[in-house]
Enzyme design. Sequence first.
Site, mmCIF file in Angstrom:
data_model
loop_
_atom_site.group_PDB
_atom_site.id
_atom_site.type_symbol
_atom_site.label_atom_id
_atom_site.label_comp_id
_atom_site.label_asym_id
_atom_site.label_seq_id
_atom_site.Cartn_x
_atom_site.Cartn_y
_atom_site.Cartn_z
ATOM 1 N N SER A 137 13.963 49.089 7.004
ATOM 2 C CA SER A 137 13.064 49.898 7.811
ATOM 3 C C SER A 137 14.024 50.901 8.586
ATOM 4 O O SER A 137 15.058 51.001 8.218
ATOM 5 C CB SER A 137 12.444 49.087 9.086
ATOM 6 N N ASP B 177 24.944 39.517 6.844
ATOM 7 C CA ASP B 177 25.184 38.223 6.085
ATOM 8 C C ASP B 177 24.914 37.120 6.866
ATOM 9 O O ASP B 177 25.981 36.784 7.996
ATOM 10 C CB ASP B 177 26.600 38.191 5.484
#
Length: 783
Positions: free
Chosen positions: A254, A330
């Site tokens: 986004s 992560d």
Amino acid sequence: MLWFKRISVGLLTLILLVVGFLYFVLRSSLPLYEGELPAEVNQSVAISRDAQGYASIEGENRNDVAYALGFVHAQERFFQMDLLRRNAAGELSELFGEMALELDKKRRIHRFRAKAEWGFAALPAEHKTLLQRYTAGVNAGLAELGWPPFEYGLLAQTPRNWVEADSFLALYSMYLDLQGAEGKDELAMGLMQQKLPQDWYDFLFQHSPDWQAAMDDSKVSLTPMPKSSYPAVLAGQKTACTDCSLHDSTDIGSNNFAVSGKRTADGRAILADDMHLGIRVPGTWFKAQLKWIENGEAYEVAGVSLPGTPAIVAGSNGHIAWGFTNSTADWSDVIALKLDEKAEKYQTTDGWQEFSYQNEVIKVKGQPDELVLQKETIWGPVLTPPFQNYAYRWVAHDPQGANFNLITLEKSKGVKETLKLAASAGVPAQNLLVADKDGAIGWTLIGALPQRKVQQMDTPQDWSNGQNNWTGYLSQSAYPQIYQPQSGQLWTANSRMIGGKDLELIGNGGYDLGARGQQIRDALLASAQHNEQSLHAIQLDHRALMLARWQQLLLDTVLTKDFVAEHQLESYRDYVMKDASQASIGSVGYSLVRAFRAKTLELTFAPLTALLEQNKLSGRDLKFSLETAGWEMIQQQRTDTLPADFSSWRSLLQQAVLQSKQKLETDYGSLASASWGNINQSAIVHPLAAAVPFFGDWLNMPAMPMNGDSHMPRVQNKVHGQSERMVVSPGKEAEGILVIPAGQSGHPLSPFYDADHDFWLKEQPLGFLPGEQKYLLKLQPKA
């Protein structure tokens, strides 16, 4: 002939009766938009809608408002809510039969249904009550329909009531959409590290130095091509890949960006947010405005809600405006298990441990139940074959990963306060961008961030000796954040946001190349002052800046006079010269340069993707874009780095031209017909449209050409793109913008089924707040 006429009339009458009955059933399942209705509320709640179906809900307390929001969500979107909970829980086979069984088996590894029930039980009393009231509203809204949503008739099913844990499942479904759920990225990187010398591994898999726009202005340098020979495992690879696509073959995530008061004419801060998701009918978000009183104070919050949950996900409350992009850092680790000879036990710091097992029963429509025995370790579940020698550690599996503390943003009064709330929110870790009415802006990560000691975050690690582990979750004070930057602007676009120790803390979950973030940053810098319209224009920017060097490569190096003449490429070259500068619907040149780049990278790294395929992985699983390494290899044109099928880099590049051109001509008939608008036709469909004979297309949005593509702010592909466009200044919401694809309702006879779609498709703004009231429904306390 009289008998023929009678039969014909009889058949026609029967058809009309059937059609009439189906229409009656469909009409009976329409949401209720006007009137008064007794409900389980303490005080009267008003639900008004404007011409687009934007719902405004006003009550005397937050719990009644939550009830009304649940009522509205169920009436407009219950089937879509059902899909969210079933997707996360692995319960789609109960609706769709055997076709969904393999997906359900993959989902059951996470045991999200059980985790959702535990999560609800652990909620603080205030949030537990709110979720109970929302759930009661959902079930009241479903019961108030004269007929169940039409999808259940098509599936010959009866809808199942909502329970509080289902709202957690809606949240877990977003985890599955936004983060890896199978560990394939680390498995792919681990395979590459195992097969390649370290210097070549570091070169191939590096953060892009060409397309970086970190908010902290940190830089990465090019890792140069090693002087040693190209690894034999790649240079000598003969097996072709069946799917040669790579990490950035589709875009991710986004955009959001903000300017502070120093960058606007009147000193106010403005936030823009467009979250990129898969787009279908209806869309992901439901526009809602909530108003209530609490301890004598009036609250008002507006924006987009997620049907299935009681909160405004992104929006403005008059004091702050906030929005999200996927952090793409992560948040999981793959653990390489050390097994005993019989593979019945695994090594831990406390010695050999036996696996634990959980029975998961999957109900399958029309078939006996399917029993899945889920194998687990102390760290997390064991992955499914062929990766059963690995376990998976993921934030989503922990209690910290899911809660409803996001609701606290509804009452937040400023940027500093909001940044402090971020660590307590149990959501998939996002870039949180905030602007407040005093002109301040700020950024941090929202969601639980693991505190871990892991030697390498990108590849599977052995946790048996204690050198690798998670030690808990970070406190708010350890979260990276930026407050009131000197530039007066912030931006995120799923690429690397920060560097140094902060980057080491959060790692890389598959960052976007960075061209999109750089284009947004530079567009913000290009103007000293901004307003809602200028930020909206950046959301719609579809200039192809990232492809400019590929266009130049074609014109300067590949399309030589002899090559053009030999293959009659005069028109190809003319298109490339003329209109490759943006992803606009009429551009043929853009289509050609885009296809050339993709094919060049696929040919260059076909040996690498073939190696991945041999190990049940793919190029899309890699954490890094190969654009940087591929471009450098093309510049240096070393013969040892050529795939075995090519004698020179020129021949590879020319083959990329010929093969990509042939593919476009095969698919579209001619180069002239291969305009980007013909290629980038929207395919925004209802998930059950194919199951409706003759009338299925009626459920879908019309296929239309669209501007935009990957690696530019206006991200738009056939079924993926801007799931909302929001631009708002807190305290000035009346001047803001909010538009979604399709519309508010999932009912095809509703006036709101596609009410926003034309505005979204034609890139036209709608107001951030609801417009003039057109419908009013009141929920009154039962006597």
